[in-house]
Write an enzyme that holds these catalytic residues in place. Structure first.
Site, PDB file in Angstrom:
ATOM      1  N   LEU A 105       0.856  -1.182   0.000  1.00 40.66           N
ATOM      2  CA  LEU A 105       0.000   0.000   0.000  1.00 40.66           C
ATOM      3  C   LEU A 105       0.894   1.235   0.000  1.00 40.66           C
ATOM      4  O   LEU A 105       1.412   1.654   1.028  1.00 40.66           O
ATOM      5  CB  LEU A 105      -0.928  -0.008   1.210  1.00 40.66           C
ATOM      6  CG  LEU A 105      -1.798  -1.259   1.398  1.00 40.66           C
ATOM      7  CD1 LEU A 105      -2.781  -1.051   2.546  1.00 40.66           C
ATOM      8  CD2 LEU A 105      -2.539  -1.627   0.119  1.00 40.66           C
ATOM      9  N   ASP A 106       1.054   1.811  -1.171  1.00 42.71           N
ATOM     10  CA  ASP A 106       1.990   2.915  -1.358  1.00 42.71           C
ATOM     11  C   ASP A 106       1.462   4.191  -0.715  1.00 42.71           C
ATOM     12  O   ASP A 106       0.301   4.574  -0.904  1.00 42.71           O
ATOM     13  CB  ASP A 106       2.216   3.140  -2.856  1.00 42.71           C
ATOM     14  CG  ASP A 106       3.099   4.330  -3.144  1.00 42.71           C
ATOM     15  OD1 ASP A 106       4.285   4.283  -2.769  1.00 42.71           O
ATOM     16  OD2 ASP A 106       2.593   5.314  -3.723  1.00 42.71           O
ATOM     17  N   ALA A 107       2.331   4.867   0.044  1.00 42.81           N
ATOM     18  CA  ALA A 107       2.031   6.184   0.625  1.00 42.81           C
ATOM     19  C   ALA A 107       0.700   6.206   1.364  1.00 42.81           C
ATOM     20  O   ALA A 107       0.001   7.219   1.400  1.00 42.81           O
ATOM     21  CB  ALA A 107       2.051   7.260  -0.463  1.00 42.81           C
TER      22      ALA A 107
END
Length: 580
Positions: free
Chosen positions: A234-236
């Protein structure tokens, strides 16, 4: 009205927190349909470790190694099969979708493979040989995406997908990782609106207060699962939920979204794993494990700056102090250890762990070794170092006091040996396993400092270098490959095995691990300085009834009066038992 299943009831609990103004039963049904769940599936077993000591991750771009007239994903697969089969079990494919900037993290279409990389069939073939982790770039998407085009035209899907704010809103507390203006004006025939851009004006933040956005991403997750992707980064994600007047980072609704995603994903695929990418101070990062109901793993963001600082200064005090505060990961969760990645060496995770003077000294040394520094704007408007951009090979060129020296290879291998021995799942960046140097030409070409560690290899040139054992590329791959194979046989190196930090002075970093069934104990002892070190064996408090052997060098220690002598950056893994 039909009776609810247990799963539907649990989904609604989360939705009532997130969307109190909506009909949560209807939204729950949409969520189940979007991710491909029908009815109440069997409940996954809680606190189950979906990993062991054999698991080694590789972080890589789809096109980091290229061959003319071949899809880069196919080239990568062939390279991994030839050189990393048996060494790597998990491949983290950085965004491989059509994009407009940021080397993939400005996604234009989440459902397609970038044609210049290959096709879904290439991803599925890779998933046949390795577990594959895909990036869910969940906080923002490209300003050139169909969603944003529709937003500008006020059409669906997309008309209400993006987070808006007024220029006069109270945004003074917002935490930013960049120096660019937060809001971007969008003008059409109906007037102007301002959209939120945490990272850049080409990366427009999505509005998860709209359940349509949630359901859209659940459909995307279903697609990825169907294509063989079972790990999700889960990016950023820390920036996901926004409330003007707050910091807009780590908000309770963000954690609620992650808990909901965890619930839905693990019911859809019990072997699936969620990992959160939250490049933030350590205490905040730890919160994303929740009560074993949020991320399965969290990126151990404090490890890179602290370990690199340790090896550059020859003093492990800060590293030990941090590890002593780290809670053991409970069953079903683990740390994702890395010391290099496609991004730089984050400095926010060092806040409160390294002094300001230490951080400035580290920054100065990295600049001396050819690195660059990216900045962010603090709450006081001051620009602060956000990350150091440098290849790990160049970062290990010398020491803070003396500059470059003859110990670069030994220091580099020692750094990875520490990572391999620590509690958690180790992850290698593609360019670290082959010790790629700084790519200043690519920085000049792209204008972005992060490109310094995103070199694009010609496959034939790389193969040639790896076959020449006089070059450091081949030496590094051979040395680290041996350590990986050694680790994979040791139950005491299980990611959740017990770990205790030892105190043997500032120049010796040491800890012991014990296998879950307590059959094997390993004392991992590292000389992290450029000077020889001697340790009385008695200080390790070894059981006198057992024979202890260094798994790395093969030497046995039966005489308790024999001291351990370590050359600069030499290390031992002392065990009472060698795994099979």
């Amino acid at each position: 009205m039909e009776a609810q299943t247990d799963l539907e009831a649990r989904i609604e609990q989360h939705l009532r927190v997130l969307y109190p103004q909506h009909d949560t039963r209807t939204v729950s049904a949409r969520c189940l349909k979007s991710i491909g769940l029908e009815g109440d599936e069997s409940t996954p077993m809680p606190h189950r470790n979906l990993w062991n000591q054999k698991d080694i991750a590789l972080i890589t771009y789809a096109d980091c190694v290229r061959r003319p007239d071949e899809a880069p994903l196919a080239t990568l697969h062939g390279f991994l099969h030839k050189h990393y089969q048996g060494l790597v079990s998990l491949v983290h494919l950085l965004p491989f979708f059509p994009y407009s900037s940021d080397d993939g993290f400005s996604v234009m279409d989440y459902t397609e493979v970038n044609p210049s990389h290959g096709g879904w069939e290439d991803v599925e073939r890779l998933a046949g040989d390795f577990k594959v982790m895909g990036d869910l770039v969940i906080n923002h998407c490209s300003s050139r995406s169909r969603w944003f085009d529709n937003y500008k035209k006020r059409l669906d899907p997309g008309a209400s997908y993006f987070f808006e704010a007024e220029p006069d809103a109270n945004l003074t507390a917002v935490v930013r990782p960049r120096t660019s203006p937060l809001l971007k004006e969008v003008v059409d025939e109906q007037g102007s609106r301002y959209v939120w851009c945490t990272f850049s004006h080409d990366q427009v933040d999505l509005d998860f207060s709209n359940p349509d956005v949630l359901c859209e991403f659940l459909t995307i997750i279903k697609l990825y699962l169907d294509k063989g992707i079972t790990w999700f980064r889960l990016d950023a994600v820390a920036f996901l939920w926004k409330v003007p007047g707050t910091t807009c980072i780590n908000l309770p609704q963000t954690h609620e979204i992650i808990r909901l995603l965890r619930l839905l994903i693990e019911h859809r695929q019990p072997e699936a794993v969620i990992i959160t990418e939250t490049n933030i101070p350590n205490s905040e990062n730890l919160s994303y494990l929740g009560n074993a109901n949020e991320a399965h793993l969290i990126y151990n963001f404090s490890l890179p700056p602290l370990l690199i600082n340790t090896l550059l200064t020859g003093d492990c005090t800060y590293l030990k102090s941090w590890l002593l505060t780290m809670p053991p990961s409970q069953a079903g969760t683990a740390y994702f250890n890395f010391i290099a990645s496609h991004d730089g060496i984050g400095l926010r995770p060092a806040e409160g762990l390294l002094s300001e003077w230490e951080i400035q000294s580290l920054v100065g040394t990295m600049r001396e070794f050819g690195g660059e520094v990216s900045y962010r704007t603090g709450l006081d408007g001051e620009q602060k170092p956000y990350e150091i951009n440098i290849s790990l090979w160049n970062a290990m060129a010398g020491t803070s006091k003396s500059g470059p020296d003859e110990f670069q290879f030994d220091r580099f291998v020692c750094a990875h040996a520490v990572m391999l021995a620590l509690e958690g799942v180790p992850a290698f960046y593609f360019h670290s396993l082959i010790a790629t140097e700084n790519d200043h030409a690519r920085v000049a070409n792209t204008g972005h400092f992060r490109s310094i560690n995103r070199h694009l290899w010609d496959a034939e040139e790389l193969e040639s270098r790896l076959h020449d054992e006089s070059l450091h590329h081949a030496k590094v791959l051979i040395a680290i490959g041996k350590l990986i194979r050694l680790r994979q046989r040791q139950p005491a190196f299980h990611p959740n095995a017990i770990q205790y930090i030892l105190h043997l002075g500032p120049s010796i970093f040491a800890f012991w691990r014990q296998s879950p069934e307590r059959k094997q104990t390993i004392f991992a002892v590292f000389n992290i300085s450029n000077q020889p070190q001697t340790i009385p064996l008695s200080e390790l408090n070894l059981f006198a009834t057992q024979v202890w052997r260094d798994l790395v060098g093969g030497k046995s220690y039966e005489d308790r009066m024999t001291p351990i002598k370590l050359a600069p950056y030499q290390f031992i893994w002392l065990s009472n038992y060698e795994g099979s």
